[in-house]
Design an enzyme around this catalytic site. Structure first.
Site, mmCIF file in Angstrom:
data_model
loop_
_atom_site.group_PDB
_atom_site.id
_atom_site.type_symbol
_atom_site.label_atom_id
_atom_site.label_comp_id
_atom_site.label_asym_id
_atom_site.label_seq_id
_atom_site.Cartn_x
_atom_site.Cartn_y
_atom_site.Cartn_z
ATOM 1 N N CYS A 121 0.835 -1.251 -0.072
ATOM 2 C CA CYS A 121 0.149 -0.214 0.052
ATOM 3 C C CYS A 121 0.969 1.191 0.055
ATOM 4 O O CYS A 121 0.461 2.547 -0.356
ATOM 5 C CB CYS A 121 -1.020 -0.057 1.277
ATOM 6 S SG CYS A 121 -2.251 -1.269 1.248
ATOM 7 N N ASN A 122 2.316 1.220 0.323
ATOM 8 C CA ASN A 122 3.038 2.395 0.520
ATOM 9 C C ASN A 122 3.644 2.731 -0.975
ATOM 10 O O ASN A 122 4.290 3.474 -1.148
ATOM 11 C CB ASN A 122 3.872 2.339 1.800
ATOM 12 C CG ASN A 122 4.762 1.013 1.312
ATOM 13 O OD1 ASN A 122 4.316 0.142 2.019
ATOM 14 N ND2 ASN A 122 5.831 1.046 0.552
#
Length: 372
Positions: free
Chosen positions: A159-160
């Site tokens: 997700c980063n």
């Protein structure tokens, strides 16, 4: 002891350096998003998947998510959903990702007032499957982009990864003034689902949705006054929490299975003040000077933890919570869905500063400072 003249000279030098940095900084000149055609409420999903376990039902219905867009397994004659092998999931990743990626890229270029022929660099980000060649090559072929288009595929960062990749794309744009660079996040999260009735997989299945988001960058004279400048990035990896978010091979199911530790919100919250402090250091800005916060829609508890530790209001994270409510966690592209909503709100003023923040496996928090 430092003299006033020395201090003044140092400040002038920093000011000049900041001016040079801003002058060559890439600008965001377009954004676009896409999701699959079918959306489902949490209750509809529970009924479709025939989930009776009250703990899992409670997890779904108290997630702060109203609706998600997903590509579910095909329906069988008995009304149940067909089991999907890892091969089926990879095929879904490719087909769903390519469809969403095409539409998100087209929407991004439309917003940037650009054509496919203008794209000189394409970075594709995904964590919901693995294939070679990756989405960048497939999209170049599918859309007829130039064969000399530079490309990069970022796979498996989670997700980063959107902000990790934006760092690379902004660097490319700054090194190639007046040439259009595009980053595209392609996350077919339903390609990473395992339906085994356990709470571990239920956490993932209750949270993630399918979606793609693109962003176009320009540096140089062509980008002037066309969008916010990306001024600075800052990262924080938390090695002691390296196992908090991960893919494991499930031998019983014959699939990869995503794991989220229940302490993730607290791990993130414990480090957000430090990372924002580093991001704003040497800028002359304080947290109160940030007009717009675009935080990854990681889940209700993650968002609450960021709010509490940074002293943010519900209004500050309205786009983050709105994206979670309407789409679920879209992995790497979530923050761009929030950015698109901010633009549509039409409240940004020239000179406003904004912070983008994502978090994911590593465990990692990524941030960017922009000036509108």
């Amino acid at each position: 002891m430092t003299t006033l003249m020395q201090r003044t000279g140092l400040l002038d030098e920093r000011s000049a350096a900041a001016t040079r940095m801003a002058g060559s900084a890439a600008r965001i000149v377009g954004v676009g998003t896409a999701v699959p055609g079918a959306g489902y409420s949490q209750r509809e999903l529970l009924d479709i998947l025939r989930v009776d376990d009250p703990r899992i039902r409670n997890l779904f219905l108290n997630s702060a998510i109203d609706r998600r867009f997903l590509v579910l397994p095909p329906e069988q004659e008995d009304g149940r959903r067909a089991p999907e092998s890892q091969a089926d999931l990879l095929a879904k990743h490719r087909a769903t990702g390519l469809d969403m990626g095409v539409r998100a890229l087209q929407a991004t270029l439309k917003r940037a007032d650009a054509d496919l022929s203008d794209v000189r660099y394409l970075c594709c980000v995904t964590s919901t499957g693995f294939m070679t060649p990756g989405f960048s090559a497939l999209l170049i072929r599918e859309l007829g982009l130039g064969r000399h288009c530079g490309r990069l595929d970022v796979v498996g960062m989670g997700c980063n990864a959107g902000l990790n990749s934006l760092t690379a794309v902004a660097g490319w744009a700054a090194a190639h003034p007046d040439q259009l660079a595009v980053m595209l996040c392609v996350e077919a999260c339903s390609s990473a689902y395992v339906f085994d009735g356990t709470m571990r997989t239920a956490v993932v299945n209750s949270l993630f949705g399918d979606g793609s988001a693109g962003v176009a960058l320009l540096a140089g004279e062509s980008g002037e006054e066309r969008g916010p400048q990306i001024l600075k990035f800052s990262s924080c990896i938390i090695p002691e929490a390296v196992d908090a978010m991960r893919y494991d091979w499930d031998s019983n199911e014959g699939k990869f299975s995503f794991f989220l530790d229940r302490d993730v919100p607290y791990v993130v919250g414990a480090h957000v003040e430090t990372i924002i402090g580093r991001l704003l250091s040497d800028t002359g800005l304080r947290r109160g000077d940030i007009a717009h916060w675009l935080v990854h829609s990681g889940g209700k508890k993650v968002i609450d933890s960021v709010m509490v530790n940074l002293g943010l209001t519900r209004h500050d994270v309205r786009h983050t919570t709105g994206v979670l409510r309407d789409y679920g966690n879209l992995s790497s592209g979530s923050f761009l869905f929030s950015y698109e909503r901010l633009l549509e709100e039409n409240v940004v003023r020239p000179g406003d500063h904004g912070v983008m923040m994502t978090m994911g496996p590593g465990s990692t928090i990524e941030t960017a400072l922009v000036r509108f």
